[in-house]
Design an enzyme around this catalytic site. Structure first.
Site, PDB file in Angstrom:
ATOM      1  N   LYS A  22      43.161  13.134 -88.610  1.00  0.00           N
ATOM      2  CA  LYS A  22      42.581  13.547 -89.892  1.00  0.00           C
ATOM      3  C   LYS A  22      43.271  12.809 -91.046  1.00  0.00           C
ATOM      4  O   LYS A  22      42.622  12.310 -91.966  1.00  0.00           O
ATOM      5  CB  LYS A  22      42.786  15.066 -90.043  1.00  0.00           C
ATOM      6  CG  LYS A  22      41.705  15.739 -90.843  1.00  0.00           C
ATOM      7  CD  LYS A  22      41.973  17.211 -90.988  1.00  0.00           C
ATOM      8  CE  LYS A  22      41.268  18.053 -89.949  1.00  0.00           C
ATOM      9  NZ  LYS A  22      41.659  19.474 -90.032  1.00  0.00           N
ATOM     10  N   THR A  25      42.305  30.311 -91.295  1.00  0.00           N
ATOM     11  CA  THR A  25      42.626  31.620 -90.697  1.00  0.00           C
ATOM     12  C   THR A  25      41.421  32.077 -89.886  1.00  0.00           C
ATOM     13  O   THR A  25      40.697  32.983 -90.291  1.00  0.00           O
ATOM     14  CB  THR A  25      42.956  32.672 -91.783  1.00  0.00           C
ATOM     15  OG1 THR A  25      41.892  32.680 -92.750  1.00  0.00           O
ATOM     16  CG2 THR A  25      44.264  32.380 -92.480  1.00  0.00           C
ATOM     17  N   ASP A  75      48.784  17.174 -93.226  1.00  0.00           N
ATOM     18  CA  ASP A  75      48.154  17.859 -92.102  1.00  0.00           C
ATOM     19  C   ASP A  75      48.928  17.490 -90.843  1.00  0.00           C
ATOM     20  O   ASP A  75      49.529  16.418 -90.766  1.00  0.00           O
ATOM     21  CB  ASP A  75      46.679  17.436 -91.968  1.00  0.00           C
ATOM     22  CG  ASP A  75      45.845  18.509 -91.280  1.00  0.00           C
ATOM     23  OD1 ASP A  75      45.058  19.189 -91.950  1.00  0.00           O
ATOM     24  OD2 ASP A  75      46.030  18.698 -90.051  1.00  0.00           O
ATOM     25  N   LEU A 126      19.965  37.382-102.555  1.00  0.00           N
ATOM     26  CA  LEU A 126      18.981  38.380-102.184  1.00  0.00           C
ATOM     27  C   LEU A 126      17.852  37.720-101.401  1.00  0.00           C
ATOM     28  O   LEU A 126      16.729  38.201-101.378  1.00  0.00           O
ATOM     29  CB  LEU A 126      18.443  39.041-103.467  1.00  0.00           C
ATOM     30  CG  LEU A 126      18.131  40.527-103.439  1.00  0.00           C
ATOM     31  CD1 LEU A 126      19.271  41.346-102.873  1.00  0.00           C
ATOM     32  CD2 LEU A 126      17.779  41.017-104.840  1.00  0.00           C
ATOM     33  N   ALA A 177      16.134  37.137 -98.189  1.00  0.00           N
ATOM     34  CA  ALA A 177      16.072  37.709 -96.843  1.00  0.00           C
ATOM     35  C   ALA A 177      15.734  36.613 -95.849  1.00  0.00           C
ATOM     36  O   ALA A 177      15.092  35.626 -96.194  1.00  0.00           O
ATOM     37  CB  ALA A 177      14.998  38.788 -96.804  1.00  0.00           C
ATOM     38  N   CYS A 230      33.247  31.615 -93.175  1.00  0.00           N
ATOM     39  CA  CYS A 230      33.904  32.613 -94.030  1.00  0.00           C
ATOM     40  C   CYS A 230      33.331  34.019 -93.900  1.00  0.00           C
ATOM     41  O   CYS A 230      34.016  34.917 -93.409  1.00  0.00           O
ATOM     42  CB  CYS A 230      33.834  32.176 -95.488  1.00  0.00           C
ATOM     43  SG  CYS A 230      34.886  30.774 -95.809  1.00  0.00           S
TER      44      CYS A 230
HETATM   45  C1  UDX Z   1      31.038  31.758 -98.862  1.00  0.00           C
HETATM   46  C2  UDX Z   1      31.274  32.326-100.277  1.00  0.00           C
HETATM   47  O1  UDX Z   1      30.080  32.169-101.054  1.00  0.00           O
HETATM   48  C3  UDX Z   1      32.434  31.598-100.928  1.00  0.00           C
HETATM   49  O2  UDX Z   1      32.684  32.158-102.211  1.00  0.00           O
HETATM   50  C4  UDX Z   1      33.658  31.736-100.048  1.00  0.00           C
HETATM   51  O3  UDX Z   1      34.740  31.037-100.619  1.00  0.00           O
HETATM   52  C5  UDX Z   1      33.372  31.218 -98.657  1.00  0.00           C
HETATM   53  O4  UDX Z   1      32.239  31.880 -98.115  1.00  0.00           O
HETATM   54  P1  UDX Z   1      29.876  29.589 -97.858  1.00  0.00           P
HETATM   55  O5  UDX Z   1      30.297  30.084 -96.511  1.00  0.00           O
HETATM   56  O6  UDX Z   1      30.040  28.151 -98.188  1.00  0.00           O
HETATM   57  O7  UDX Z   1      30.650  30.407 -98.990  1.00  0.00           O
HETATM   58  O8  UDX Z   1      28.322  29.907 -97.964  1.00  0.00           O
HETATM   59  P2  UDX Z   1      27.354  30.750 -98.913  1.00  0.00           P
HETATM   60  O9  UDX Z   1      26.635  29.830 -99.807  1.00  0.00           O
HETATM   61  O10 UDX Z   1      28.039  31.896 -99.519  1.00  0.00           O
HETATM   62  O11 UDX Z   1      26.322  31.281 -97.802  1.00  0.00           O
HETATM   63  C6  UDX Z   1      26.764  32.086 -96.730  1.00  0.00           C
HETATM   64  C7  UDX Z   1      25.658  32.391 -95.780  1.00  0.00           C
HETATM   65  O12 UDX Z   1      24.783  33.347 -96.331  1.00  0.00           O
HETATM   66  C8  UDX Z   1      24.793  31.210 -95.346  1.00  0.00           C
HETATM   67  O13 UDX Z   1      24.573  31.292 -93.958  1.00  0.00           O
HETATM   68  C9  UDX Z   1      23.506  31.421 -96.126  1.00  0.00           C
HETATM   69  O14 UDX Z   1      22.405  30.854 -95.461  1.00  0.00           O
HETATM   70  C10 UDX Z   1      23.429  32.939 -96.171  1.00  0.00           C
HETATM   71  N1  UDX Z   1      22.658  33.465 -97.308  1.00  0.00           N
HETATM   72  C11 UDX Z   1      23.070  33.259 -98.581  1.00  0.00           C
HETATM   73  C12 UDX Z   1      21.539  34.250 -97.065  1.00  0.00           C
HETATM   74  O15 UDX Z   1      21.154  34.477 -95.911  1.00  0.00           O
HETATM   75  N2  UDX Z   1      20.856  34.779 -98.122  1.00  0.00           N
HETATM   76  C13 UDX Z   1      21.240  34.580 -99.400  1.00  0.00           C
HETATM   77  O16 UDX Z   1      20.575  35.099-100.296  1.00  0.00           O
HETATM   78  C14 UDX Z   1      22.380  33.801 -99.637  1.00  0.00           C
END
Ligand code: UDX
Length: 441
Positions: A40, A91, A35, A258, A260, A268
């Site tokens: 870090k 990114t 890095d 799913l 809500a 991401c």
């Molecule tokens: C996500 C993708 O799942 C992962 O595959 C990718 O590599 C990076 O982005 P992450 O950001 O760690 O991973 O979180 P994730 O568990 O996917 O949740 C994303 C967001 O969606 C969270 O804010 C979560 O609270 C929200 N969420 C998730 C909902 O609001 N409802 C759901 O049913 C599921």
């Protein structure tokens, strides 16, 4: 079965890179992590993970001690050591724009390339717009002394909070390659995972890049779909949690993603769908993904609606009220506050004059750095003390398990907004609470 074990480097030791480096050692490889951030690297060398991720600190300590994992800031050292290099730099979204900022990716390739004096494979893992890999290959080849160096793209799908499990046992591996040699190198670099029967999809660069953004777009769309249904439920008196349960029993739909509520955030999903919209525009196919704008808007509307639900409970003004905000991280089991719906809502209530008191089991420090104007406390009890409205915005187990009668003794007024639909309204109402939730009567 593959027996040759290439030596690996991981460039960029943020969330993705640090996890990847540690997990590859766990799988039996020798790894060097690089890095440009000396602090870090210093922390990682001491066995300290600079972010919260369950299970990772134990593995890091184990492997730093074993000598199979080391860290450096020198590209020369990395080039000397490794046969396969993984580029795992961030990114982020560009400021004031939808598109992804590729400066760290470019910098990683241009810094590494001049030191590559033998045939090696450089693998991009960062989430990038379609076309980036081809561009990086050209760039790298123009800078390497060894013209046989090859590039591959291998997107990563790990979820925060499950990063170790997702890296050691991924659902699939995607290898974007230009040659059989590159594919063989990747198979050797992931031998234990491949040998465990994990599906491997071998494809071209553009498909590999798109798999990642398509997967995240689908997940974001699924969440916004159920949140759109929540909006309809709110005006019809229906209950979105029962609706989700009912449609999720159809195997074609399924229950996952799913839930809500306050919607998605994090480092991401939000930025990936926006970067996809921007890239599609550049490619002249904006119509194909224009629905993603709606996905983003539905998601952001849920935050505004949550602020309104709180207002309903205190007669239309936050001024002079004490609001307990439970949760700052974008989801539980994480200290990540990037694009956190919880923190966004908290800041918005703060701007409207509410005294916002926030507790989160892990994310306080990060939250304070971005929103120093809000009040942070060290325990759930402190947050609840004297609250006029309690808002559950990140569904940590500690909050889900609250006893409404006990909590009722701590607050000033029994008003609760369940931003994640995780509490039992019947039980809370029975204990004398006014309960509000997204998409539920
Ligand atoms: C996500 C993708 O799942 C992962 O595959 C990718 O590599 C990076 O982005 P992450 O950001 O760690 O991973 O979180 P994730 O568990 O996917 O949740 C994303 C967001 O969606 C969270 O804010 C979560 O609270 C929200 N969420 C998730 C909902 O609001 N409802 C759901 O049913 C599921």
């Amino acid at each position: 079965m593959t027996t040759e074990r290439p030596k690996l480097s991981v460039i960029g030791t943020g969330y993705l890179g640090a996890t990847h480096a540690v997990c590859m050692v766990e799988l039996g490889y020798e790894v060097i992590g690089l890095d440009v951030d000396e602090e870090k690297i210093g922390r990682l060398t001491k066995g300290e993970v600079p972010f919260f991720e369950p299970g990772l600190p134990e593995l890091l300590t184990k492997h730093v001690t074993s000598g199979k994992l080391r860290f450096t800031t020198s590209y020369e050292e990395v080039a000397e050591f490794a046969d396969v290099h993984f580029v795992c730099v961030g990114t982020p979204q560009k400021k004031g724009e939808y598109s992804a900022d590729l400066r760290y990716v470019e910098s990683a390739f241009t810094s590494l390339a001049p030191h590559l004096t033998r045939k090696v494979l450089v693998v991009g893992k960062s989430t990038v717009p379609a076309g980036t890999a081809a561009h990086m290959e050209k760039l790298m080849r123009s800078l390497t002394p060894c013209k046989d160096v090859e590039l591959a793209w291998n997107p990563e799908f790990l979820r925060e909070g499950f990063a170790v499990k997702d890296t050691l046992h991924p659902d699939r591996l995607v290898f974007g390659v230009h040659s059989d040699w590159a594919e063989q190198q990747l198979r050797a670099a992931f031998a234990p995972i491949v040998d465990a029967g994990t599906p491997v999809i071998v494809t071209d660069f553009a498909t590999a890049e798109l798999v990642k953004v398509a997967a995240n777009s689908f997940l974001a769309t699924k969440i916004s779909f159920i949140n759109a249904m929540a909006e309809v439920c709110e005006t019809t008196g229906a209950d979105v949690t029962a609706l989700a349960e009912a449609i999720g029993h159809d195997e074609r739909i399924g229950h996952k993603f799913l839930r809500a509520g306050l919607g998605f955030g994090g480092g991401c999903l939000p930025k990936d769908i926006r970067a996809f919209i921007a890239r599609a525009g550049e490619l002249g196919v904006d119509q194909a993904v224009s629905f993603l704008r709606e996905v983003d808007e539905i998601n952001l509307r849920r935050r505004a609606r949550t602020v309104e639900l709180g207002l309903d409970l205190i007669d239309g003004s936050y001024r002079g009220t004490r609001i307990a905000v439970l949760g700052a991280a974008f989801k539980p089991n994480s200290d990540d506050i990037r694009d956190s719906p919880a923190l966004d809502v908290a800041a918005s209530i703060g701007r409207r004059g509410g005294d916002v008191v926030i507790f989160d089991p892990q994310a306080i420090e990060n939250a304070r750095r971005v929103h120093p104007e809000l009040i942070y406390v060290e325990s759930l009890d402190e947050a609840l003390a004297g609250a006029d409205v309690t808002m559950l915005l990140t569904e940590w187990d500690e909050f889900r398990g609250m006893d409404p009668s006990v909590v009722g003794q701590q607050v000033a007024q029994r008003n609760i907004v369940d931003g994640r639909n995780v509490l039992d309204p019947v039980q809370w109402r029975k204990a004398g609470w006014r309960y509000r939730a997204l998409g539920r009567p």
